[in-house]
Design an enzyme around this catalytic site. Structure first.
Site, mmCIF file in Angstrom:
data_model
loop_
_atom_site.group_PDB
_atom_site.id
_atom_site.type_symbol
_atom_site.label_atom_id
_atom_site.label_comp_id
_atom_site.label_asym_id
_atom_site.label_seq_id
_atom_site.Cartn_x
_atom_site.Cartn_y
_atom_site.Cartn_z
ATOM 1 N N GLU A 217 60.848 103.090 10.973
ATOM 2 C CA GLU A 217 61.155 101.967 10.088
ATOM 3 C C GLU A 217 60.261 100.772 10.423
ATOM 4 O OE1 GLU A 217 65.366 102.325 8.232
ATOM 5 O OE2 GLU A 217 65.402 100.996 9.947
ATOM 6 N N HIS B 124 68.130 100.017 15.912
ATOM 7 C CA HIS B 124 67.596 99.477 14.649
ATOM 8 C C HIS B 124 66.847 98.175 14.957
ATOM 9 C CE1 HIS B 124 67.461 97.680 10.670
ATOM 10 N NE2 HIS B 124 67.726 98.879 10.179
HETATM 11 P P1 PGA Z 1 66.279 98.629 3.374
HETATM 12 O O1 PGA Z 1 66.808 98.832 4.891
HETATM 13 O O2 PGA Z 1 66.393 99.973 2.715
HETATM 14 O O3 PGA Z 1 67.217 97.620 2.796
HETATM 15 O O4 PGA Z 1 64.876 98.183 3.472
HETATM 16 C C1 PGA Z 1 66.522 99.973 5.617
HETATM 17 C C2 PGA Z 1 67.097 99.882 7.007
HETATM 18 O O5 PGA Z 1 67.054 98.789 7.596
HETATM 19 O O6 PGA Z 1 67.617 100.870 7.555
#
Ligand code: PGA
Length: 224
Positions: A145, A96
């Protein structure tokens, strides 16, 4: 008909009690659906109770970890190794962007972590920040992401998320790409309607049981 993964990431939030309340609120409302995989990633110290609650409730929920050690068991103080996590989880988030930013996680560490979870027969869910992020061999599900969209309330556009997801599919072959970054109940369907987006990784909005169930329901409509 495509299959969708809808994954909640609680990050460093929710006590054990709050996690159990979330499971009790969400679990009974989920219907089993062959094309929908619903999962959630509590904190390490809540994993054991969470796994037990899912089993006792017989809920269609998969439990995942937010991280894993790049090493197996041994003299690695403070780490959680895949062979032990295997008792509790079926998948693990790896790489992540918050781990890369705050904990100096490198592509090499991501690759080692993927090796360890695969050896333990846990599914890796590697997060990539763009199409250039390396994807270790053997990953079947990854999450795109973009850093600008995480926790900001400003998601990527479905069009751009689809473009990047298609690039990832073209580059890495048979792979399922989830989108993550400021997903909520109002925008979730617009992402999963895209041809190359196979689900969602949801942070903030996932912690509210009603909103998470609403997201799962919206996505179920797309694959019905
Ligand atoms: P968020 O986070 O939905 O709060 O933007 C997503 C993530 O970091 O997996």
């Amino acid at each position: 008909m495509k299959k969708l993964w809808i994954i909640a990431n609680f990050k460093s939030n929710l006590s054990i009690q709050q996690t159990l309340e979330w499971i009790d609120a969400v679990g009974p409302l989920l219907e089993r659906h062959e094309n929908i995989v619903v999962g959630f990633c509590p904190r390490f110290s809540a994993l054991s109770e969470a796994a037990k609650a899912v089993k006792v409730g017989n809920y269609p929920l998969h439990v995942g970890s937010q991280n894993v050690s790049p090493f197996n068991e041994g003299a690695y103080t403070g780490e959680e190794a895949a062979p032990f996590l295997k008792e509790l989880i079926s998948f693990s988030l790896i790489g992540h962007s918050e781990r890369r930013t705050h904990f100096a996680e490198t592509d090499e560490m991501v690759s080692e972590k993927v090796n360890r979870v695969r050896e333990a027969e846990i599914m890796p869910l590697v997060c990539v920040q763009n199409a250039e992020t390396p994807v270790p061999a053997g990953c079947e599900v990854i999450a795109y992401e973009p850093v600008f969209a995480i926790g900001t309330g400003t998601p990527d556009t479905p069009e751009n998320a689809e473009k990047v997801s298609k690039q990832l599919v073209d580059m890495h072959g048979k792979i399922n790409v989830l989108y993550g970054g400021s997903v909520n109940k109002d925008n979730c369907a617009s992402f999963v309607k895209e041809a190359n987006i196979s689900g969602l990784l949801i942070g903030k909005a996932s912690m509210n049981p009603e909103e998470f169930v609403a997201i799962v329901n919206e996505c179920t409509l797309v694959v019905q």
